[in-house]
Design a protein around this motif. Structure first.
Motif, PDB file in Angstrom:
ATOM      1  N   THR A 254      -7.537  -1.966  10.426  1.00 26.21           N
ATOM      2  CA  THR A 254      -6.533  -2.970  10.776  1.00 26.21           C
ATOM      3  C   THR A 254      -5.491  -3.079   9.675  1.00 26.21           C
ATOM      4  O   THR A 254      -5.746  -2.719   8.518  1.00 26.21           O
ATOM      5  CB  THR A 254      -7.192  -4.350  10.989  1.00 26.21           C
ATOM      6  OG1 THR A 254      -6.231  -5.270  11.486  1.00 26.21           O
ATOM      7  CG2 THR A 254      -7.759  -4.907   9.690  1.00 26.21           C
ATOM      8  N   ILE A 255      -4.324  -3.581  10.023  1.00 28.70           N
ATOM      9  CA  ILE A 255      -3.322  -4.002   9.048  1.00 28.70           C
ATOM     10  C   ILE A 255      -3.542  -5.496   8.812  1.00 28.70           C
ATOM     11  O   ILE A 255      -3.588  -6.270   9.770  1.00 28.70           O
ATOM     12  CB  ILE A 255      -1.888  -3.762   9.558  1.00 28.70           C
ATOM     13  CG1 ILE A 255      -1.664  -2.291   9.894  1.00 28.70           C
ATOM     14  CG2 ILE A 255      -0.867  -4.232   8.524  1.00 28.70           C
ATOM     15  CD1 ILE A 255      -1.687  -1.359   8.712  1.00 28.70           C
ATOM     16  N   PRO A 256      -3.712  -5.978   7.573  1.00 19.33           N
ATOM     17  CA  PRO A 256      -3.902  -7.407   7.343  1.00 19.33           C
ATOM     18  C   PRO A 256      -2.742  -8.223   7.911  1.00 19.33           C
ATOM     19  O   PRO A 256      -1.572  -7.880   7.720  1.00 19.33           O
ATOM     20  CB  PRO A 256      -3.964  -7.521   5.811  1.00 19.33           C
ATOM     21  CG  PRO A 256      -4.424  -6.167   5.351  1.00 19.33           C
ATOM     22  CD  PRO A 256      -3.800  -5.202   6.314  1.00 19.33           C
TER      23      PRO A 256
ATOM     24  N   ASN B 179       4.076  -7.532   8.308  1.00 16.08           N
ATOM     25  CA  ASN B 179       5.520  -7.350   8.449  1.00 16.08           C
ATOM     26  C   ASN B 179       6.135  -6.599   7.275  1.00 16.08           C
ATOM     27  O   ASN B 179       7.347  -6.437   7.206  1.00 16.08           O
ATOM     28  CB  ASN B 179       6.213  -8.699   8.600  1.00 16.08           C
ATOM     29  CG  ASN B 179       6.077  -9.575   7.355  1.00 16.08           C
ATOM     30  OD1 ASN B 179       5.129  -9.426   6.596  1.00 16.08           O
ATOM     31  ND2 ASN B 179       7.001 -10.495   7.165  1.00 16.08           N
ATOM     32  N   GLN B 180       5.312  -6.088   6.360  1.00 23.47           N
ATOM     33  CA  GLN B 180       5.828  -5.425   5.169  1.00 23.47           C
ATOM     34  C   GLN B 180       5.755  -3.903   5.299  1.00 23.47           C
ATOM     35  O   GLN B 180       4.764  -3.361   5.789  1.00 23.47           O
ATOM     36  CB  GLN B 180       5.032  -5.858   3.932  1.00 23.47           C
ATOM     37  CG  GLN B 180       5.148  -7.330   3.605  1.00 23.47           C
ATOM     38  CD  GLN B 180       4.321  -7.714   2.384  1.00 23.47           C
ATOM     39  OE1 GLN B 180       3.885  -6.850   1.619  1.00 23.47           O
ATOM     40  NE2 GLN B 180       4.107  -9.007   2.198  1.00 23.47           N
ATOM     41  N   GLU B 181       6.811  -3.257   4.854  1.00 24.50           N
ATOM     42  CA  GLU B 181       6.782  -1.801   4.726  1.00 24.50           C
ATOM     43  C   GLU B 181       5.739  -1.426   3.677  1.00 24.50           C
ATOM     44  O   GLU B 181       5.617  -2.070   2.631  1.00 24.50           O
ATOM     45  CB  GLU B 181       8.166  -1.290   4.313  1.00 24.50           C
ATOM     46  CG  GLU B 181       8.286   0.210   4.204  1.00 24.50           C
ATOM     47  CD  GLU B 181       8.480   0.897   5.557  1.00 24.50           C
ATOM     48  OE1 GLU B 181       8.786   2.094   5.562  1.00 24.50           O
ATOM     49  OE2 GLU B 181       8.319   0.234   6.592  1.00 24.50           O
TER      50      GLU B 181
ATOM     51  N   ASN C 222      10.267  -8.568  13.330  1.00 23.74           N
ATOM     52  CA  ASN C 222      10.273  -9.534  12.249  1.00 23.74           C
ATOM     53  C   ASN C 222      11.522 -10.386  12.150  1.00 23.74           C
ATOM     54  O   ASN C 222      11.590 -11.299  11.336  1.00 23.74           O
ATOM     55  CB  ASN C 222      10.065  -8.811  10.906  1.00 23.74           C
ATOM     56  CG  ASN C 222       8.740  -8.078  10.857  1.00 23.74           C
ATOM     57  OD1 ASN C 222       7.768  -8.529  11.445  1.00 23.74           O
ATOM     58  ND2 ASN C 222       8.710  -6.946  10.189  1.00 23.74           N
ATOM     59  N   GLY C 223      12.534 -10.090  12.943  1.00 22.03           N
ATOM     60  CA  GLY C 223      13.753 -10.886  12.889  1.00 22.03           C
ATOM     61  C   GLY C 223      14.641 -10.563  11.711  1.00 22.03           C
ATOM     62  O   GLY C 223      15.654 -11.216  11.490  1.00 22.03           O
TER      63      GLY C 223
END
Length: 429
Positions: A350-352, A357-359, A110-111
């Motif tokens: 799935t992860i949306p 990028n979120q914990e 995610n940078g």
């Protein structure tokens, strides 16, 4: 961050301002820390951290830890100004420095730095190198900043702020079953699929250095000294007191520097790969429930759009929402990779993409497609046990839940649930 200074330097602080320039410079660099390690392979892990080959337990199946592969420490000047001090202009002066380079802390995909795995990665880096590095998202200033310095002697100075930039690569240590030479099986920490890179930096230092000062090689001061136009003394005497125009090298260095992406930029957002395309799945014949070990609740797919996979009790009315098949299965080094197809709603876990990028992003189902967000690594207990841990291929996060309760969402955790609640069982129906 622009006013943070190295502990050893400012422990001497005000007293050091009164000594000669050369001895002050020596005091500054005396606390610079270990020498830079360019491309240093496989530094030791932090105390208490698992290492490849260490034993693990079934409670660790749903967890992971960082494994530092390489590191490089580079003294870096973040701000600089050439400054000429005449005989009548010694003493305290406030010098406005210009940005030379900007360093942003980042880990992996995610940078920026989100979740316990990223923080643990940077903490392991700092411990292995014996350096105090930034472990949360931060960036050195991209604006001009000032340095107040007591110039004791006339001369041509480089006034600077700088740090040690620390970069490198890491891998993921996961718990998985390994067959030993005698044919028996054991759970061990192994390097799992996927790797990434990191960037961080140490506490900022500031100071001033002249061409004739003797400074340690490969130090922050040496980097600042290298930016000075160290020509003849007669040439320097032609400068009036105050700012000196940047040299050609300084100008070129600034042109090639680009700040890393900051939090919230599109560069940080994960991108789905072919989410709109339906994929023809090759599913195994077995049907499974994904249970909490020794408990009655298990993964159940959502009936409604925009809802997530939740812990539910299996009943006659479950309508196969708690039944899963493994599809497009591959295996590499004992780790299964598969899509999880739900019999009840026909979707794939799935992860949306918009929250990937979120914990603690929740797990849901969507139309099956060629998409790494829908692919999962499955880590298994020794034969005879059905306990597993699951890791999303795209985000690298482990699946788990906050608490054991009916209706609790299944979520991703970058390091997994360290209390063992990320370990599930794959129970044949």
């Amino acid at each position: 961050m622009s006013h943070l200074r190295s502990p050893g330097h400012w422990a001497r602080g005000l007293a050091a301002l009164a000594v000669t320039a050369t001895s002050t410079f020596a005091a500054l660099t005396a606390v610079a820390g270990p020498a830079a390690a360019a491309g240093h392979p496989n530094p030791a892990t932090a105390a208490g951290q698992p290492k490849p080959g260490d034993a693990c337990t079934s409670a660790d199946l749903g967890t992971r830890h960082p494994f530092i592969k390489t590191t490089e420490v580079s003294p870096t000047i973040t701000h600089f100004k050439g400054w000429y001090v005449t005989e009548g202009s010694t003493g305290y002066q406030n010098v406005t420095t210009s940005t030379q380079t900007t360093i942003s802390v980042s880990v992996g995909l995610n940078g920026n730095v989100q979740g316990s795995f990223a923080v643990q990665t940077l903490g392991t880096v700092g411990a292995s190198l014996g350096l105090n590095v930034q472990v949360n998202y931060s960036t050195t200033s991209s604006e001009s900043t000032s340095v107040t310095w007591n110039f004791q002697r006339p001369g041509y100075y480089g006034v600077y702020k700088g740090t040690k930039k620390v970069t490198g690569t890491y891998g993921s240590l996961n718990c998985n079953r390994i067959q030993q030479d005698g044919g028996n099986w054991a759970l061990k920490w192994t390097e799992g699929p996927g790797s990434g890179s990191f960037t961080t930096y140490t506490t900022l230092e500031e100071g001033a250095v002249r061409c004739q000062d003797k400074v340690p090689a490969n130090s922050i001061m040496a980097k600042a000294q290298g930016l000075l136009d160290c020509g003849s003394a007669a040439a320097k005497a032609e400068h009036p007191a105050g700012a000196v125009a940047p040299t050609a090298k300084q100008t070129q260095d600034r042109l090639v520097q680009r700040p890393a992406p900051t939090s919230g930029t599109s560069a940080e957002q994960p991108k789905a790969t072919g989410r709109s395309a339906r994929a023809a799945l090759d599913c195994q014949s077995g049907v499974y429930r994904i249970d909490v070990p020794g408990k009655i609740l298990n993964w159940s797919a959502p009936l409604l759009a925009n809802d997530g996979i939740r812990l539910r009790e299996s009943t006659f009315f479950s309508a196969h929402l708690d039944n899963w098949r493994l599809c497009n299965v591959t295996e590499n080094n004992g780790v299964i990779e598969a899509s999880l197809w739900n019999w009840g709603n026909g979707g794939c876990a799935t992860i949306p993409a918009d929250i990937a990028n979120q914990e603690q992003a929740y797990l849901t189902t969507a139309n099956c497609g060629e998409d790494d967000l829908q692919r999962f690594y499955i880590y298994r207990d020794v034969p005879g046990s059905t306990k597993i841990g699951l890791q999303n291929k795209y985000t690298g996060s482990m699946m788990g839940h906050d608490r054991y309760a009916d209706g609790e969402l299944i979520r991703q955790y970058s390091s997994g649930r360290q209390d063992g609640t990320g370990t599930y069982t794959l129970t044949g129906v």
